[in-house]
Scaffold this motif. Structure first.
Motif, PDB file in Angstrom:
ATOM      1  N   SER A  32     -30.461  31.941  14.678  1.00 20.29           N
ATOM      2  CA  SER A  32     -31.238  31.265  15.731  1.00 20.29           C
ATOM      3  C   SER A  32     -32.701  31.107  15.305  1.00 20.29           C
ATOM      4  O   SER A  32     -33.303  30.067  15.531  1.00 20.29           O
ATOM      5  N   LYS A  33     -33.238  32.118  14.639  1.00 25.08           N
ATOM      6  CA  LYS A  33     -34.625  32.032  14.192  1.00 25.08           C
ATOM      7  C   LYS A  33     -34.785  30.981  13.082  1.00 25.08           C
ATOM      8  O   LYS A  33     -35.713  30.180  13.091  1.00 25.08           O
ATOM      9  N   GLY A  36     -33.996  27.483  14.501  1.00 28.90           N
ATOM     10  CA  GLY A  36     -35.117  27.119  15.386  1.00 28.90           C
ATOM     11  C   GLY A  36     -36.333  26.662  14.590  1.00 28.90           C
ATOM     12  O   GLY A  36     -37.002  25.691  14.952  1.00 28.90           O
ATOM     13  N   TYR A  39     -35.515  23.238  13.125  1.00 26.46           N
ATOM     14  CA  TYR A  39     -35.455  22.235  14.201  1.00 26.46           C
ATOM     15  C   TYR A  39     -36.843  21.912  14.754  1.00 26.46           C
ATOM     16  O   TYR A  39     -37.106  20.800  15.199  1.00 26.46           O
ATOM     17  N   SER A  40     -37.767  22.892  14.669  1.00 23.87           N
ATOM     18  CA  SER A  40     -39.143  22.631  15.143  1.00 23.87           C
ATOM     19  C   SER A  40     -39.849  21.641  14.228  1.00 23.87           C
ATOM     20  O   SER A  40     -40.755  20.932  14.642  1.00 23.87           O
ATOM     21  N   GLU A 104     -33.258  19.591  23.831  1.00 22.58           N
ATOM     22  CA  GLU A 104     -33.516  20.931  23.314  1.00 22.58           C
ATOM     23  C   GLU A 104     -34.972  21.133  22.917  1.00 22.58           C
ATOM     24  O   GLU A 104     -35.461  22.236  22.925  1.00 22.58           O
ATOM     25  N   PHE A 105     -35.639  20.064  22.511  1.00 27.12           N
ATOM     26  CA  PHE A 105     -37.002  20.200  21.993  1.00 27.12           C
ATOM     27  C   PHE A 105     -37.993  19.590  22.961  1.00 27.12           C
ATOM     28  O   PHE A 105     -38.044  18.382  23.123  1.00 27.12           O
ATOM     29  N   GLN A 152     -42.625  28.434  17.716  1.00 33.41           N
ATOM     30  CA  GLN A 152     -41.605  29.288  17.113  1.00 33.41           C
ATOM     31  C   GLN A 152     -41.871  30.752  17.433  1.00 33.41           C
ATOM     32  O   GLN A 152     -41.077  31.611  17.091  1.00 33.41           O
TER      33      GLN A 152
END
Length: 194
Positions: A32-33, A36, A39-40, A104-105, A152
């Motif tokens: 997930s980290k 994430g 994805y950021s 999601e973002f 993040q």
């Protein structure tokens, strides 16, 4: 094998010794980290997934070749691999990231509360657009630190390990990013409150 009872270093050792399950635990622990983070930078789920997969292909290759020597620093090492693959992706595509709105973002996802009136939702959406435009005007190194820190929720220690700069440099970039944001906000007379 329970997920939390072993250190990353132990699981890496287990995997190198032939225990495939150990890698599965490492991926589950950090996915997930890592996802994430990717994805950021690239808010396109398919591309982010590809880079996530490529990251672990590189991790596996390195671990199998026994040239891994980041004892006790597995996550920062993987994040650095992901970071380099993201940079390669933008070099290949010769463009900087566009932070697109997706479910999601969302910079102000907390503002999409049902209790907000339609008017407030419109204001929140406009604030978000303004804020993204402002962030986009920052130099890349400052934008990177700002995104990692704000969206993040990474520590400056993690940021320094991933970007390969000292903690002081990361702190300095964050300070300049905030100063530059303030200048741009003043210049455009943008009001970031509703």
């Amino acid at each position: 094998m329970a997920n939390n009872q072993f250190t990353d270093a132990y699981l890496v050792q287990e995997y190198v010794s032939g225990n495939e399950k150990a890698l599965e635990l490492l991926i589950k622990r950090h996915e997930s980290k890592i996802f994430g983070f990717i994805y950021s930078k690239i808010p396109d789920r398919d591309v982010a997934n590809d880079i996530f997969q490529d990251t672990f292909i590189k991790v596996i290759r390195t671990l199998k070749s026994t040239s891994y020597n980041e004892e006790g620093k597995f996550l920062p090492w993987v994040m650095r691999i992901a970071h380099n693959l993201i940079i390669d992706h933008f070099r290949k595509n010769k463009k900087m990231p566009l932070y697109r709105e997706t479910e999601e973002f969302s910079i102000f996802s907390i503002m999409s509360d049902d209790s907000l009136t339609v008017e407030n939702q419109l204001i929140a959406a406009q604030v978000e657009i303004d804020l993204r435009r402002i962030i986009h005007e920052l130099p890349d190194d400052q934008k990177e630190v700002l995104m990692m820190r704000m969206y993040q929720d990474m520590s400056f220690k993690e940021i320094s390990e991933i970007t390969g700069v000292s903690i002081n440099t990361a702190l300095g970039r964050m300070r300049y990013a905030l100063l530059n944001l303030r200048k741009v906000i003043d210049k455009h007379q943008i009001i970031l409150t509703n």
